[in-house]
Design an enzyme around this catalytic site. Structure first.
Site, mmCIF file in Angstrom:
data_model
loop_
_atom_site.group_PDB
_atom_site.id
_atom_site.type_symbol
_atom_site.label_atom_id
_atom_site.label_comp_id
_atom_site.label_asym_id
_atom_site.label_seq_id
_atom_site.Cartn_x
_atom_site.Cartn_y
_atom_site.Cartn_z
ATOM 1 N N HIS A 28 -7.020 60.626 41.997
ATOM 2 C CA HIS A 28 -6.664 59.523 42.763
ATOM 3 C C HIS A 28 -5.351 59.062 42.329
ATOM 4 O O HIS A 28 -4.651 58.495 43.189
ATOM 5 C CB HIS A 28 -7.823 58.499 42.405
ATOM 6 C CG HIS A 28 -7.844 57.070 43.537
ATOM 7 N ND1 HIS A 28 -8.754 56.045 43.457
ATOM 8 C CD2 HIS A 28 -7.131 56.954 44.599
ATOM 9 C CE1 HIS A 28 -8.474 55.503 44.490
ATOM 10 N NE2 HIS A 28 -7.520 55.889 45.057
ATOM 11 N N HIS A 49 -16.192 64.140 37.462
ATOM 12 C CA HIS A 49 -16.122 62.831 37.584
ATOM 13 C C HIS A 49 -14.957 62.286 37.151
ATOM 14 O O HIS A 49 -14.126 61.222 37.963
ATOM 15 C CB HIS A 49 -17.242 61.983 37.076
ATOM 16 C CG HIS A 49 -17.116 60.417 36.989
ATOM 17 N ND1 HIS A 49 -18.011 59.922 38.154
ATOM 18 C CD2 HIS A 49 -16.697 59.510 36.566
ATOM 19 C CE1 HIS A 49 -17.866 58.639 38.134
ATOM 20 N NE2 HIS A 49 -17.024 58.327 37.095
ATOM 21 N N GLU A 50 -14.565 62.532 35.810
ATOM 22 C CA GLU A 50 -13.469 61.792 35.318
ATOM 23 C C GLU A 50 -11.860 62.410 35.954
ATOM 24 O O GLU A 50 -10.980 61.577 36.364
ATOM 25 C CB GLU A 50 -13.116 62.181 33.866
ATOM 26 C CG GLU A 50 -14.241 61.653 33.141
ATOM 27 C CD GLU A 50 -14.377 60.172 33.217
ATOM 28 O OE1 GLU A 50 -13.344 59.231 33.694
ATOM 29 O OE2 GLU A 50 -15.495 59.179 33.051
ATOM 30 N N HIS A 63 -11.067 60.349 39.064
ATOM 31 C CA HIS A 63 -10.115 59.216 38.898
ATOM 32 C C HIS A 63 -8.505 59.955 38.761
ATOM 33 O O HIS A 63 -7.687 59.271 39.360
ATOM 34 C CB HIS A 63 -10.619 58.564 37.531
ATOM 35 C CG HIS A 63 -11.715 57.728 37.648
ATOM 36 N ND1 HIS A 63 -12.082 56.825 38.576
ATOM 37 C CD2 HIS A 63 -12.882 57.723 36.764
ATOM 38 C CE1 HIS A 63 -13.131 56.288 38.344
ATOM 39 N NE2 HIS A 63 -13.691 56.847 37.535
#
EC number: 3.4.24.59
Length: 761
Positions: free
Chosen positions: A537, A530-531, A534
């Site tokens: 991105h 999940h992290e 980021h």
């Protein structure tokens, strides 16, 4: 169609990446200390004060230049306003964001204190700039000008609109005296928010210990050794527990006696009037600020530039989800009730007993065990060392997006703790496109606020900076030291030179020892992926402008890439490409993957309903109006009674531990909203018919289909590369395609309803 060679385990050999995370690193060779994160000004804590003065001086010069642009005889100066505003934002945020990292992760109190001071100074300075009529008027003049032969590009117009929204949300059109109120309320909210976050991160107040009378009786179900280890008031007195402690969690999960669990729950969630006051004062300050801005509520302010647009749209979305999910959540609770009935020996009623908040974890543990043939599953953690997971991530990203991780040794002083690892992110042409610092391992004194992603520096184009017109004399910064400016680097397929992004990931994944690596449980693995969503991105979303780079996009869009990463890690086909035992190198057995995934889905409706409740609470708190009284505990209890499936507990105030109320004020629904969009993109681009049993197929062809470069390129080109530089509704519509894509791209009420239906499906 883009195709890569068939996936094999040989192709996924970990190389140098796994040892970079799975073995203790040797200390860097003796040398003069390098600056923190290799940023030249960050040589010592006392370097932050001159950096602050330098930043303000440079910002003042840019402000004066921008404000004077409409009266400048050369129209080209007006044409530069958007670029110069973006430079101004970068000058300030480059220091503010770095200080946000330092004050949260650095173990040296001198660094933390210096970062706190710089952070406060520059945030207050930025709040004042947000009410600068000179900047606003120059921007309005710029977007109103036609600039024949050289009009503003779509990217510049998007950046300009972002700045205009920021100004207008700061009450720029209000009289000067009212604008001063905006600054005052904003400063108050900043201060209260930081206090609230520090309380939430610290966990329950430990001032009053939890007392467990007759622990030998009440703590049945726990080992006698554990019970004997608990401190006592006196030899035969009650056992004493720190609220929220590991011991309290063990009792809440494993004590058979309901009274013991009740005492622990209430003791860990008890109302702390000081903390409640801070939360309620912060919420009232936000309502006052909304009133200053001419809005009814803070939710109206916060949502004006989000995908959802209005509180009404959010409430409709959440209410429909709550209505749909409540029966399934109630069915999950009924399963727990049946287990409680079996353990309640003295029960005489034919009705199922009530499951209280203090029962949930205890019976959830029993329910999970009941799903397994032998009451437990072999652990999957030996198959997921941090290095193995990082290697799998790198190869997955290489196949999807053409980027990979390169382990890099750090210089002495470059990181805040020896356990921090550095990764350079590389493109397919061997060019570095960014840096990720991984602060993944436990250490004494490390803040335990959970996993986080920090953007230390955003990408932007720098070779076309018109800095010669800033009006600063030669040598103006000689006595202030170096700034954060860089020369920039060329990127494949892009014109000009770019400032490369720097991000930091922090987690708490155990420690690396000579005897073995840190091993990840399932939740840890999800957190890492999940992290990293980021971070990727930020790496791919390298736009010309700082203000729309990477994760600088709408709050209800920013979680999309991260939640999509969770779908990949939930695919047995993907896991089978890299999960290997850290000692034997044997692959993770597919039936074991499937069993753990099935277990992870148990009681999922109850968990989703809890998230819906939290999002509704966030909306209710931020829907109070100017002058209204607020009893935050009453609001939370009423919401649980009306919408929840587990009754509220009087005398508790869990809401003071809900730290997202500050950072996500009125936008906590974003997790659910982006989960709906991510699910649709996953099924459209990557799963493509491999849902249900088909998704469990673990032959190489299944992994190739899911890790398809075609799907990765579509998501990269239509979503990731834009950062916040394009309307998010248009990005979602583009990547979904077809009739649904056309409908959702409009971003209207029907688009919101469509996303809601995706979540329900």
């Amino acid at each position: 169609m883009l195709r890569l060679p068939r996936i094999t385990r040989r192709a996924l050999s970990s190389g140098a990446l796994a040892p970079h995370f799975d073995r203790p690193l040797p200390p860097p060779p003796p040398a003069p200390p390098a600056p923190l994160c290799a940023l030249p000004p960050l040589t010592a804590p006392d370097a932050l004060a001159p950096l602050t003065r330098r930043t303000v001086r440079h910002a003042d010069a840019l402000v004066a230049r921008i404000a004077a642009a409409p009266a400048h005889p050369d129209p080209a100066e007006l044409r530069r306003v958007v670029k110069n505003l973006d430079r101004l934002s970068d000058v300030l945020c480059g220091v503010i964001d770095m200080c946000e990292l330092v004050r949260n992760v650095h173990p040296d109190p001198h660094w933390v204190a210096a970062a706190e001071k710089t952070y406060e100074t520059l945030c207050s300075f930025m709040n004042q700039l947000n009410t600068s009529t000179g900047l606003y008027d120059a921007l309005v003049a710029t977007v109103s000008h036609t600039f024949p032969g050289n009009p503003l590009s779509p990217a510049e117009l998007r950046v300009a609109q972002t700045f205009l929204s920021d100004f207008e949300r700061s009450g720029i059109q209000l009289p000067p005296g009212v604008r001063a109120k905006f600054v005052r309320h904003s400063d108050n909210i900043l201060s209260l928010g930081r206090t609230f976050l520090s309380f939430a991160a610290a966990g329950p107040s430990a001032d009053t210990p939890i007392e467990i009378p007759e622990p030998e009786v009440l703590l049945a179900g726990l080992s006698s050794k554990f019970v004997a280890s608990l401190p006592r008031k006196k030899r035969k007195g009650p056992a004493l527990l720190a609220p929220g402690s590991w011991e309290a969690q063990m009792i809440g999960r494993y004590a058979d006696n309901e009274e013991a669990r009740r005492l622990v729950y209430i003791g860990s969630m008890r109302e702390d009037k000081d903390r409640v006051y801070v939360l309620e004062t912060m919420l009232k300050e936000r309502a006052e600020l909304a009133h200053v801005l001419g809005k009814e509520t803070w939710a109206d302010v916060a949502l004006s530039d989000k995908m959802a647009k209005t509180p009404q749209n959010v409430l409709q979305f959440l209410t429909s989800l709550a209505t749909h999910h409540r029966p399934s959540a109630a069915a999950d609770v009924a399963a727990l009730q049946r287990l409680k009935a079996l353990s309640t020996v003295s029960r005489t009623s034919s009705q199922l007993p009530t499951v209280h908040a203090w029962d949930r974890d205890h019976y959830a543990e029993q329910y999970a065990a009941s799903l397994l043939p032998n009451g437990s599953l072999p652990s999957i953690t030996p198959y997921f060392s941090v290095g193995t997971a990082m290697s799998g991530l790198s190869h997955m990203l290489s196949r999807l997006y053409g980027i990979s991780f390169k382990p890099v040794s750090v210089a002495h002083g470059e990181v805040w703790h020896p356990s921090v690892r550095r990764l350079d992110v590389m493109d397919e042409h061997g060019k570095r496109i960014g840096v990720i610092y991984c602060d993944l391992f436990s250490r004494p004194g490390k803040p335990s606020a959970g996993a986080a992603h920090y953007t230390v520096r955003c990408s932007r184009r720098v070779d076309d900076d018109p800095s010669e017109g800033d009006g600063l004399p030669p040598g103006w910064d000689q006595h202030l030291g170096k700034g954060m400016e860089v020369q920039g680097e060329a990127l494949h397929g892009k014109e000009g030179k770019y400032q490369l992004p720097i991000v930091v990931l922090t987690t708490d994944f155990g420690t690396v020892e000579e005897s073995g690596p840190a091993l990840l449980g399932w939740n840890d693995l999800e957190t890492l992926f999940h992290e990293m969503g980021h971070a990727i991105h930020s790496m791919i979303g390298q736009t010309e402008f700082h203000n729309v780079s990477g994760t600088r996009c709408a709050t209800d869009f920013v979680e999309l890439p991260s939640i999509l990463m969770e779908h990949f890690i939930s695919s047995p086909a993907v896991l089978s490409t890299f999960a290997t035992h850290y000692t034997t190198n044997e692959p993770l057995p597919i039936p074991l993957i499937q069993a753990h995934l099935q277990l992870d889905q148990s009681l999922k409706a109850l968990e989703t309903h809890s998230q819906i409740l939290m999002a509704l609470l966030d909306q209710k708190y931020h829907s109070i109006k100017h002058g209204e009284q607020l009893d935050s505990t009453r609001v939370w209890n009423e919401l649980q009674s009306q919408v929840g499936v587990i009754p509220p507990v009087r005398g508790t105030a869990w809401q003071t531990q809900f730290g997202h109320l500050y950072g996500y004020g009125a936008t906590y629904y974003s997790y659910l909203f982006d989960r709906a969009i991510a699910g649709k993109i996953w099924s459209s681009l990557f799963a493509r018919g491999r849902t249900g049993p088909a998704a469990a197929n673990h032959d190489p062809a299944a992994a190739e289909d899911i890790l398809s470069r075609e799907g990765g390129e579509a998501f990269k080109e239509k979503v990731l590369k834009w950062g916040g530089g394009r309307d998010p509704w248009e990005m979602v519509g583009d990547v979904i395609g077809g009739a649904e894509g056309e409908q959702v791209a409009k971003g209207d009420e029907k688009a919101m309803e469509l996303v809601g239906r995706w979540m329900i499906k």
